[in-house]
Design a protein around this motif. Structure first.
Motif, PDB file in Angstrom:
ATOM      1  N   PRO A 199       0.810  -1.228   0.000  1.00 43.35           N
ATOM      2  CA  PRO A 199       0.000   0.000   0.000  1.00 43.35           C
ATOM      3  C   PRO A 199       0.840   1.273   0.000  1.00 43.35           C
ATOM      4  CG  PRO A 199      -0.203  -1.178   2.098  1.00 43.35           C
ATOM      5  CD  PRO A 199       0.462  -2.096   1.151  1.00 43.35           C
ATOM      6  N   MET A 200       1.973   1.251   0.703  1.00 40.27           N
ATOM      7  CA  MET A 200       2.835   2.433   0.736  1.00 40.27           C
ATOM      8  C   MET A 200       3.453   2.694  -0.637  1.00 40.27           C
ATOM      9  SD  MET A 200       5.991   3.207   3.371  1.00 40.27           S
ATOM     10  CE  MET A 200       4.899   2.958   4.774  1.00 40.27           C
ATOM     11  N   ALA A 201       3.898   1.631  -1.294  1.00 33.54           N
ATOM     12  CA  ALA A 201       4.495   1.776  -2.618  1.00 33.54           C
ATOM     13  C   ALA A 201       3.464   2.249  -3.633  1.00 33.54           C
ATOM     14  CB  ALA A 201       5.107   0.454  -3.059  1.00 33.54           C
ATOM     15  N   GLU A 202       2.252   1.748  -3.537  1.00 35.17           N
ATOM     16  CA  GLU A 202       1.198   2.162  -4.463  1.00 35.17           C
ATOM     17  C   GLU A 202       0.855   3.640  -4.280  1.00 35.17           C
ATOM     18  OE1 GLU A 202      -1.951  -0.591  -3.785  1.00 35.17           O
ATOM     19  OE2 GLU A 202      -1.083  -2.129  -5.094  1.00 35.17           O
ATOM     20  N   ARG A 203       0.823   4.104  -3.033  1.00 34.49           N
ATOM     21  CA  ARG A 203       0.557   5.524  -2.775  1.00 34.49           C
ATOM     22  C   ARG A 203       1.679   6.390  -3.347  1.00 34.49           C
ATOM     23  NH1 ARG A 203       0.002   6.219   3.399  1.00 34.49           N
ATOM     24  NH2 ARG A 203      -0.065   8.411   2.787  1.00 34.49           N
ATOM     25  N   ALA A 204       2.926   5.955  -3.130  1.00 41.61           N
ATOM     26  CA  ALA A 204       4.065   6.718  -3.649  1.00 41.61           C
ATOM     27  C   ALA A 204       4.029   6.768  -5.173  1.00 41.61           C
ATOM     28  CB  ALA A 204       5.366   6.099  -3.159  1.00 41.61           C
ATOM     29  N   TRP A 205       3.735   5.619  -5.808  1.00 39.26           N
ATOM     30  CA  TRP A 205       3.695   5.602  -7.267  1.00 39.26           C
ATOM     31  C   TRP A 205       2.556   6.474  -7.796  1.00 39.26           C
ATOM     32  CZ3 TRP A 205       6.320   5.637 -11.257  1.00 39.26           C
ATOM     33  CH2 TRP A 205       5.754   5.429 -12.527  1.00 39.26           C
TER      34      TRP A 205
END
Length: 205
Positions: A187-193
């Motif tokens: 979820p953190m990576a998806e938000r950053a992307w």
């Protein structure tokens, strides 16, 4: 040689010690590729579960090979980490060979692969200026260039976005994954992307 490296050095007599089981029966040179694949698979799983502190003896045990065999294929953990990443890049290169693969799909694949190799990301960074490690950047740049050209042609990537911008975003994403708790990684990576993606969109007049 550091104390930790000494502790992992193969026994001088070529035999396994401690709790490492006896290696598989010697089946000659033909067993080499199979043993190598088994070692890489074992390392991928063990490093994901236990991190870089895992001794080589544990990897050899899980792979079902002797420590001598492991060291013949991979003289140090960096060499083993590179082999894991080589497999990751084979997946990415096969993916972008499909003309339907988008930048979002590529990033999704990278997140999946990086999320289970986070322990190795720091190791790679520690040796980033070594020639054997630097070639990973060359492979990633080629993968990114293939997809960004496709995205620009389709009007999904702004002309203001360079390949280096995309490479930097990937570096930041993988660094973020390496430091996040397991349950928070995707979820953190998806938000950053999503943040990067908005900045990469074509600019409207």
């Amino acid at each position: 040689m550091s104390e930790s490296r000494k502790s992992e050095a193969p026994p001088a007599n070529g035999e396994d010690g401690g709790d490492t089981p006896a290696p598989k029966a010697n089946r000659g040179p033909g067993a080499g590729p199979e043993n190598r694949r088994a070692i890489i698979a074992a390392a991928r799983g063990i490093f994901a579960e236990s991190g870089l502190q895992t001794p080589f003896s544990a990897i050899a045990k899980k792979a079902g090979v002797g420590q001598g065999s492991l060291y013949r294929h991979f003289p140090d953990k960096t060499a083993l980490a590179l082999a894991v990443f080589d497999e990751n890049f084979e997946v990415l290169e096969a993916s972008v060979a499909d003309p339907g693969t988008t930048l979002d799909a590529l990033i999704d694949d990278i997140i999946d692969l990086a999320a289970v190799t986070t322990a190795l990301i720091d190791l790679i960074w520690q040796h980033q200026h070594e020639e054997r490690v630097a070639r990973l950047t060359t492979r990633l740049a080629a993968v990114v260039a293939t997809v960004t050209a496709r995205e620009r042609a389709a009007g999904r990537l702004g002309d203001h976005v360079t390949d280096d911008d995309v490479l930097l975003s990937i570096t930041m994403l993988t660094d973020l994954l390496a430091r996040a708790d397991t349950r928070d990684r995707r979820p953190m990576a998806e938000r950053a992307w999503a943040i990067f993606r908005r900045s990469f969109a074509p600019q409207r007049g």
